[in-house]
Design a protein around this motif. Structure first.
Motif, short mmCIF file in Angstrom:
data_model
loop_
_atom_site.label_atom_id
_atom_site.label_comp_id
_atom_site.label_asym_id
_atom_site.label_seq_id
_atom_site.Cartn_x
_atom_site.Cartn_y
_atom_site.Cartn_z
N LEU A 1 -22.44 23.36 33.70
CA LEU A 1 -21.32 24.09 34.22
C LEU A 1 -21.56 26.27 33.93
O LEU A 1 -21.01 26.58 35.04
N GLN A 2 -21.53 26.19 33.03
CA GLN A 2 -21.13 28.20 33.26
C GLN A 2 -22.87 28.65 33.94
O GLN A 2 -22.76 29.92 34.37
N LEU A 3 -23.80 27.89 34.00
CA LEU A 3 -24.86 28.32 35.03
C LEU A 3 -24.31 27.96 36.16
O LEU A 3 -25.13 28.88 37.31
N PHE A 4 -24.00 27.30 37.07
CA PHE A 4 -23.20 27.05 38.24
C PHE A 4 -21.97 28.24 38.41
O PHE A 4 -22.55 28.59 40.00
N ASN A 5 -21.28 28.97 37.66
CA ASN A 5 -21.02 29.51 37.31
C ASN A 5 -21.32 30.82 37.84
O ASN A 5 -21.41 31.48 38.70
N SER B 1 -18.60 17.16 27.39
CA SER B 1 -18.37 17.49 26.04
C SER B 1 -18.12 15.33 25.88
O SER B 1 -18.92 15.53 24.49
N LEU B 2 -17.63 14.80 26.47
CA LEU B 2 -18.17 13.71 26.54
C LEU B 2 -19.27 12.83 26.08
O LEU B 2 -19.76 12.17 25.35
N ARG B 3 -20.23 13.71 26.80
CA ARG B 3 -21.60 13.17 27.05
C ARG B 3 -22.58 13.58 25.94
O ARG B 3 -23.41 13.29 25.12
N ASN B 4 -21.92 15.05 25.20
CA ASN B 4 -22.45 15.54 23.83
C ASN B 4 -22.07 14.82 22.97
O ASN B 4 -22.88 14.33 22.02
N LEU B 5 -20.63 14.13 22.66
CA LEU B 5 -20.79 13.12 21.92
C LEU B 5 -21.55 11.87 21.49
O LEU B 5 -21.66 11.76 20.78
N GLU C 1 -12.44 28.68 34.81
CA GLU C 1 -12.61 27.47 33.69
C GLU C 1 -11.43 26.90 33.04
O GLU C 1 -10.89 26.02 31.94
N ARG C 2 -10.08 27.27 33.23
CA ARG C 2 -8.78 26.93 33.60
C ARG C 2 -8.76 26.21 33.59
O ARG C 2 -7.02 25.29 33.62
N PHE D 1 -13.37 22.11 37.08
CA PHE D 1 -13.78 23.00 36.12
C PHE D 1 -13.65 21.69 34.82
O PHE D 1 -14.86 20.97 33.77
N GLN D 2 -12.19 22.11 34.64
CA GLN D 2 -11.90 21.72 33.40
C GLN D 2 -12.62 19.57 33.52
O GLN D 2 -12.92 19.35 32.16
N SER D 3 -12.44 19.03 34.20
CA SER D 3 -12.77 17.42 34.31
C SER D 3 -13.97 17.77 33.71
O SER D 3 -14.83 16.64 33.09
N ALA D 4 -15.29 18.71 34.15
CA ALA D 4 -16.10 18.16 34.32
C ALA D 4 -16.00 18.59 33.12
O ALA D 4 -17.66 18.24 32.36
N ASN D 5 -15.88 20.26 32.30
CA ASN D 5 -16.27 19.65 31.05
C ASN D 5 -15.97 18.78 29.61
O ASN D 5 -16.99 18.38 29.37
#
Length: 108
Positions: free
Chosen positions: A65-69, A95-99, A82-83, A87-91
């Motif tokens: 997401l940061q690379l997209f920005n 986070s869920l994927r990383n967990l 980012e707020r 962005f919030q839903s994608a983030n």
């Protein structure tokens, strides 16, 4: 067991959702920076190719997401806030994927 099947389904859905975002970023780079026909200027294409080769990426690792920005900024477009959505839903999916993909022992 039905709960294991449901867990596998949800894990796959979350993992594939974020993989789609990563693939979309890579496809944008390929189609717009390396293809013969592109709506981008030569300067923008050069910048995106350099970013893809990691020549212009910041020293600290950025998530997709940061690379997209960063990509949006390089081509003169408005970044995703980012707020706010989306962005919030994608983030949250990130986070869920990383967990799920990188579990920490002892975390419930």
């Amino acid at each position: 067991d039905e709960s294991h099947a449901l867990s596998a389904f949800v894990t796959g859905a979350v993992t594939l959702s974020y993989s789609f975002l990563e693939a979309a970023l890579n496809e944008f780079i390929h189609l717009n920076a390396t293809a013969d026909k592109s709506p981008l200027t030569t300067e923008q294409r050069v910048l995106i190719v350099a970013m893809a080769r990691e020549e212009l990426r910041p020293q600290r690792r950025q998530n997709t997401l940061q690379l997209f920005n960063t990509l949006l900024r390089l081509i003169g477009k408005r970044e995703l806030d980012e707020r706010q959505e989306p962005f919030q839903s994608a983030n949250l999916v990130r986070s869920l994927r990383n967990l799920l993909v990188h579990p920490v022992p002892g975390r419930c």
